[in-house]
Design a protein around this motif. Sequence first.
Motif, short mmCIF file in Angstrom:
data_model
loop_
_atom_site.label_atom_id
_atom_site.label_comp_id
_atom_site.label_asym_id
_atom_site.label_seq_id
_atom_site.Cartn_x
_atom_site.Cartn_y
_atom_site.Cartn_z
N SER A 374 42.75 -2.53 11.87
CA SER A 374 41.36 -2.94 12.04
C SER A 374 41.20 -3.60 13.40
O SER A 374 42.20 -3.94 14.06
N THR A 375 39.95 -3.79 13.79
CA THR A 375 39.66 -4.46 15.06
C THR A 375 38.45 -5.37 14.88
O THR A 375 37.72 -5.28 13.89
N ALA A 376 38.24 -6.23 15.85
CA ALA A 376 37.00 -7.00 15.94
C ALA A 376 36.07 -6.30 16.92
O ALA A 376 36.52 -5.65 17.87
N ARG A 377 34.76 -6.43 16.69
CA ARG A 377 33.80 -5.73 17.55
C ARG A 377 32.59 -6.62 17.81
O ARG A 377 31.96 -7.12 16.89
N ALA A 378 32.28 -6.80 19.08
CA ALA A 378 31.03 -7.43 19.49
C ALA A 378 30.12 -6.35 20.06
O ALA A 378 30.54 -5.58 20.93
N SER A 379 28.91 -6.27 19.55
CA SER A 379 27.97 -5.24 20.02
C SER A 379 26.65 -5.90 20.36
O SER A 379 26.13 -6.73 19.61
N VAL A 389 27.41 -14.12 25.48
CA VAL A 389 28.78 -13.73 25.81
C VAL A 389 29.63 -14.97 26.08
O VAL A 389 30.78 -15.07 25.62
N ASP A 390 29.05 -15.93 26.78
CA ASP A 390 29.79 -17.18 27.05
C ASP A 390 30.14 -17.90 25.76
O ASP A 390 31.26 -18.43 25.62
N ARG A 391 29.21 -17.93 24.81
CA ARG A 391 29.48 -18.54 23.51
C ARG A 391 30.61 -17.80 22.80
O ARG A 391 31.50 -18.42 22.19
N LEU A 392 30.60 -16.47 22.87
CA LEU A 392 31.65 -15.67 22.25
C LEU A 392 33.01 -16.01 22.85
O LEU A 392 33.99 -16.23 22.12
#
Length: 408
Positions: A374-379, A389-392
Motif C-alpha cells: 500500500s501507499t499514502a497519497r496526497a491529491s 503542502v507546508d502543513r502536510l
Amino acid sequence: MISSTIREQFPILNQDINGHPLVYLDNAATSQKPRQVIEAVKSYYEWDNANVHRGVHTLGSRATDAYEGAREKLARFINARSTKEIIFTRGTTTALNMVASSYGAANVGEGDEIVLTLMEHHSNLIPWQQLAKRTGATLKYIPLQQDGNITLADAEATITDRTKIVAIAYVSNVMGVTHPVKELAEIAHRHGAVIVVDGAQSTPHMKVDVQDLDCDFYTLSGHKMCAPTGIGALYGKKALLEAMEPVEFGGEMIDDVGLYESTWKELPWKFEGGTPIIAGAVGLGAAVDFLQEIGMEAIHQHEKQLAAYAEQRLAEIDGLNVFGPRGRGVGVVTFNLGDVHPHDVATVLDAQGIAIRAGHHCCQPLMRWLQVSSTARASFYLYNTEQDVDRLVSALIKTKEYFADELG
C-alpha cells in the motif's frame, strides 16, 4: 495560482479536525462541493422535484428542463458532438461496466484481445477480466517503464489486429501519469479496435475534448469534479451507442412494449432505464458551470504548480519515497514514509487535521509492480494551496519523529 478565496466557496473546509484547521488532500477519492452546487441540489428539491419526461405539469417540465439542460452542459464541457452521446450513469464504474456488458459482449469473442495497463483502477480492470472469462478473450498489458510511464513503442507492440478493445485511464489515480490517449486511439483504430478511456481523474483537472482525442468511449464521475455522489456519465460515439443493446430494462427506456417483444427509445434514453438520478444531474450541471467559470486551464496549471511544490518540499524529508515520474502534470503525489505503514501515516496526519488516502487505491496489480502492499497519497484540487503542502510536510516530519521515538 488560483485565488485562495476559492476555498471560501466550499463550506466543509471551514472546520477544525482534531483541534486543527482541516487540510483536505483526498481529492482523487472525492472532491468537496461548492455552495452553488449545494444550492442547486437544494433548490431542485425545494422547488422543482418531480419525475422527468413523463409529466406535462409544471414541476415535471421544470425538472425535465433541468435534467436535460445538465446533459447539454456536460456535452459542451467535453465537446461531444451531440447530447445523444451523453448517457447519465451512477459514475465511472457503472459506465465502464456498461461498455463491457453491452459493446464488449457483442464484439469480443474467443481469441480476441483486450489491452490494458498495470496501473488501471479496479473499475477499469475487473469488467474486462469478467468479459474475457465469458468470451474466451485474452487480456494483455502494455508494460510500464521504470518511472511508471508507458511508451508508444510498447503500445504498438502490444496492440495487434486481434485487439478489439484498448481500455486505459487518461490519468492514473496513483502515479499521476497522463497517458497519450490521442496517440493510443490512433494505434487502436489502425488495428480495428476501439478505445475506452477512464476519465475519472482527468475530467475534473484538465480540459477534455473527446473529439480531439478521438476516443470511442469516455467515462467520468461527478463526485470527483465538485458534483454530488451517485452521478456520472458515459460518452460514446453515436454510431457505436446506436448499435449497442441496453443493459437495464424497464420504464423510461422503452418505445413500445408488447406481450412478447419491446422496442427501445432513441439515444440517449434507451440506456437510462427507470427514474434517473435527477438531482445528481442538476448538481453536475451546476458543477460544470462552476468549473468553467474558473477555467479548466487555470485549474490544471494550479494543480501542476502545487504538485511541483509538493515534490520539492517532500524531497526535504529523509527516507520518504515518492512513486511515479517527477514533474507530473496533475496534482497526485503518492509516497511512503520509510517503514511506517501508510495507514499509520494517515492516522497520525488525521490527528493533525490533514486528510490523505492510504491503501492500495483500488490498484492492487500496480502495488505489486511497485513491490509494496500500500501507499499514502496526497491529491490536490483547485481549493488547495501551498500552505496546505507546508502543513502536510510539517505533519509528515512530526510523524517520522513520532515513530522514530516509538521504535526507539
